[in-house]
Design an enzyme around this catalytic site. Sequence first.
Site, PDB file in Angstrom:
ATOM      1  N   ASP A   1      -0.127   9.957  -6.962  1.00  0.00           N
ATOM      2  CA  ASP A   1       1.230   9.423  -6.776  1.00  0.00           C
ATOM      3  C   ASP A   1       2.216  10.549  -7.063  1.00  0.00           C
ATOM      4  O   ASP A   1       1.973  11.401  -7.913  1.00  0.00           O
ATOM      5  CB  ASP A   1       1.507   8.252  -7.722  1.00  0.00           C
ATOM      6  CG  ASP A   1       2.661   7.376  -7.231  1.00  0.00           C
ATOM      7  OD1 ASP A   1       2.394   6.236  -6.806  1.00  0.00           O
ATOM      8  OD2 ASP A   1       3.830   7.834  -7.265  1.00  0.00           O
TER       9      ASP A   1
ATOM     10  N   LYS B   1       5.632   2.937  10.699  1.00  0.00           N
ATOM     11  CA  LYS B   1       4.575   1.941  10.511  1.00  0.00           C
ATOM     12  C   LYS B   1       3.910   1.579  11.842  1.00  0.00           C
ATOM     13  O   LYS B   1       2.726   1.247  11.883  1.00  0.00           O
ATOM     14  CB  LYS B   1       5.139   0.710   9.798  1.00  0.00           C
ATOM     15  CG  LYS B   1       5.621   0.995   8.359  1.00  0.00           C
ATOM     16  CD  LYS B   1       4.511   1.515   7.457  1.00  0.00           C
ATOM     17  CE  LYS B   1       4.896   1.523   5.981  1.00  0.00           C
ATOM     18  NZ  LYS B   1       3.795   1.989   5.113  1.00  0.00           N
TER      19      LYS B   1
ATOM     20  N   TYR C   1      11.749   3.288   9.301  1.00  0.00           N
ATOM     21  CA  TYR C   1      10.527   2.823   8.617  1.00  0.00           C
ATOM     22  C   TYR C   1       9.572   2.178   9.633  1.00  0.00           C
ATOM     23  O   TYR C   1       8.366   2.480   9.649  1.00  0.00           O
ATOM     24  CB  TYR C   1      10.956   1.830   7.545  1.00  0.00           C
ATOM     25  CG  TYR C   1       9.868   1.181   6.732  1.00  0.00           C
ATOM     26  CD1 TYR C   1       9.365   1.790   5.573  1.00  0.00           C
ATOM     27  CD2 TYR C   1       9.360  -0.073   7.075  1.00  0.00           C
ATOM     28  CE1 TYR C   1       8.397   1.166   4.802  1.00  0.00           C
ATOM     29  CE2 TYR C   1       8.393  -0.698   6.307  1.00  0.00           C
ATOM     30  CZ  TYR C   1       7.916  -0.083   5.172  1.00  0.00           C
ATOM     31  OH  TYR C   1       6.956  -0.710   4.402  1.00  0.00           O
TER      32      TYR C   1
ATOM     33  N   VAL D   1       2.125  13.259  -1.033  1.00  0.00           N
ATOM     34  CA  VAL D   1       1.394  13.211   0.249  1.00  0.00           C
ATOM     35  C   VAL D   1       1.990  14.157   1.289  1.00  0.00           C
ATOM     36  O   VAL D   1       1.404  14.359   2.351  1.00  0.00           O
ATOM     37  CB  VAL D   1       1.292  11.779   0.826  1.00  0.00           C
ATOM     38  CG1 VAL D   1       0.470  10.876  -0.075  1.00  0.00           C
ATOM     39  CG2 VAL D   1       2.664  11.187   1.118  1.00  0.00           C
TER      40      VAL D   1
ATOM     41  N   ARG E   1       1.817   2.395  -9.160  1.00  0.00           N
ATOM     42  CA  ARG E   1       2.343   1.052  -9.437  1.00  0.00           C
ATOM     43  C   ARG E   1       2.142   0.183  -8.185  1.00  0.00           C
ATOM     44  O   ARG E   1       1.529   0.613  -7.211  1.00  0.00           O
ATOM     45  CB  ARG E   1       3.827   1.133  -9.787  1.00  0.00           C
ATOM     46  CG  ARG E   1       4.677   1.520  -8.588  1.00  0.00           C
ATOM     47  CD  ARG E   1       6.152   1.516  -8.887  1.00  0.00           C
ATOM     48  NE  ARG E   1       6.905   1.666  -7.659  1.00  0.00           N
ATOM     49  CZ  ARG E   1       8.187   2.013  -7.584  1.00  0.00           C
ATOM     50  NH1 ARG E   1       8.855   2.270  -8.699  1.00  0.00           N
ATOM     51  NH2 ARG E   1       8.792   2.098  -6.427  1.00  0.00           N
ATOM     52  N   GLY E   2       2.696  -1.009  -8.245  1.00  0.00           N
ATOM     53  CA  GLY E   2       2.751  -1.866  -7.059  1.00  0.00           C
ATOM     54  C   GLY E   2       1.377  -2.140  -6.461  1.00  0.00           C
ATOM     55  O   GLY E   2       0.390  -2.337  -7.168  1.00  0.00           O
ATOM     56  N   GLN E   3       1.345  -2.150  -5.132  1.00  0.00           N
ATOM     57  CA  GLN E   3       0.093  -2.474  -4.445  1.00  0.00           C
ATOM     58  C   GLN E   3      -0.990  -1.441  -4.741  1.00  0.00           C
ATOM     59  O   GLN E   3      -2.153  -1.793  -4.923  1.00  0.00           O
ATOM     60  CB  GLN E   3       0.342  -2.555  -2.941  1.00  0.00           C
ATOM     61  CG  GLN E   3       1.265  -3.691  -2.544  1.00  0.00           C
ATOM     62  CD  GLN E   3       1.562  -3.678  -1.058  1.00  0.00           C
ATOM     63  OE1 GLN E   3       0.652  -3.717  -0.241  1.00  0.00           O
ATOM     64  NE2 GLN E   3       2.831  -3.620  -0.696  1.00  0.00           N
TER      65      GLN E   3
ATOM     66  N   ASN F   1      -1.725   4.458   1.213  1.00  0.00           N
ATOM     67  CA  ASN F   1      -0.791   3.401   0.791  1.00  0.00           C
ATOM     68  C   ASN F   1       0.605   3.928   0.473  1.00  0.00           C
ATOM     69  O   ASN F   1       1.586   3.185   0.556  1.00  0.00           O
ATOM     70  CB  ASN F   1      -1.415   2.724  -0.443  1.00  0.00           C
ATOM     71  CG  ASN F   1      -0.470   1.813  -1.184  1.00  0.00           C
ATOM     72  OD1 ASN F   1      -0.221   0.689  -0.762  1.00  0.00           O
ATOM     73  ND2 ASN F   1       0.076   2.293  -2.304  1.00  0.00           N
TER      74      ASN F   1
ATOM     75  N   THR G   1       6.733  -6.328  -5.237  1.00  0.00           N
ATOM     76  CA  THR G   1       6.655  -5.030  -5.915  1.00  0.00           C
ATOM     77  C   THR G   1       8.073  -4.491  -6.040  1.00  0.00           C
ATOM     78  O   THR G   1       9.030  -5.105  -5.554  1.00  0.00           O
ATOM     79  CB  THR G   1       5.823  -4.018  -5.089  1.00  0.00           C
ATOM     80  OG1 THR G   1       6.532  -3.767  -3.856  1.00  0.00           O
ATOM     81  CG2 THR G   1       4.429  -4.533  -4.776  1.00  0.00           C
TER      82      THR G   1
END
Length: 275
Positions: free
Chosen positions: A41, A177, A173, A81, A20-22, A107, A208
């Site tokens: 996913d 990143k 987070y 992942v 979904r989303g990006q 992603n 999203t």
Amino acid sequence: MARSEGRFEGKVVFITGAARGQGRAHARRFAAEGANIIAVDVCAPVLPDVSYESATVEDLHETVRLVEQEGRGIVAHVADVRDQASLDAAVAEGVDRFGRLDVVVANAAVASYHLTWEVPEEHWATVLDVNLTGVWRTVKASLPAMIEAGNGGAITFISSAAGLRGYSYLGHYAATKHGLVGLMRSLTLEVGQYDIRVNSLHPGAVDTVMGNDPDVPRIIAEDPRTTGAYTGQRPLGGGAQLTDDISNALLWLSSDEARMVTGITLPIDAGAAMR
Ligand SMILES: NC(=O)c1ccc[n+]([C@@H]2O[C@H](COP(=O)([O-])OP(=O)(O)OC[C@H]3O[C@@H](n4cnc5c(N)ncnc54)[C@H](O)[C@@H]3O)[C@@H](O)[C@H]2O)c1
């Protein structure tokens, strides 16, 4: 401005977090420009007590439908992942079916909102495991096939404006990143010899499920220290970006148009990370 078509004819793109989303938007846009897709996913909750909904297997099926609607092939796996074997299996099936691997979009990620000294142990460990180690695992699953094929390629880590600046309530987070930038810059030096480019893309708030987390307005309302961090420093205003804004940049970065671009941190964030 009309976008150019067909920049990925005959190429194969591997996208994590594609239900979904990006991730889904990128899969559809790469397919519209000629690519076959390998999509993974987890399609399940990853963090306990998170205020936004998890993706489902039905969501991943919708990504498959959208890619096939563009007339392209897709290998879609429910894979985490954090699980190297499941990533390796998805890439192996995709390369077996489509014959090559050219583009990787790391992603998949999760987010939660806590003051740094109050982040629950499980959130700290899981956010690092998914957002940072998961990207390393994505690279491990992909690079041998890319090097073996000898066609060069492009790898993009989807970081965040929180990979370029701090945000209160997002310390864990933001640490992941920012960590992606170090991983990206180091990998760039290792794979340039194979004509493989590595970059990081840094979205600001995107429209999203994650970007519309209902916890965020509550946090902003309860703690005025976050107000400036989320909205006040955005030269282009407070509205969320669309997934197409991110896809537009990602497709350029992944295409031959950007053949001399490697090792950059590209913000697509309405100026949120500007200093
Ligand atoms: N939405 C925003 O405002 C925003 C802003 C900056 C950066 N980002 C980044 O953009 C990327 C995409 O996020 P989005 O906005 O599409 O959010 P999203 O939650 O809609 O999509 C993320 C997808 O990743 C999947 N995922 C999560 N953990 C996984 C795991 N362990 N294994 C496999 N898949 C997993 C989820 O199931 C989901 O489908 C993420 O890296 C996110 O950190 C988002």
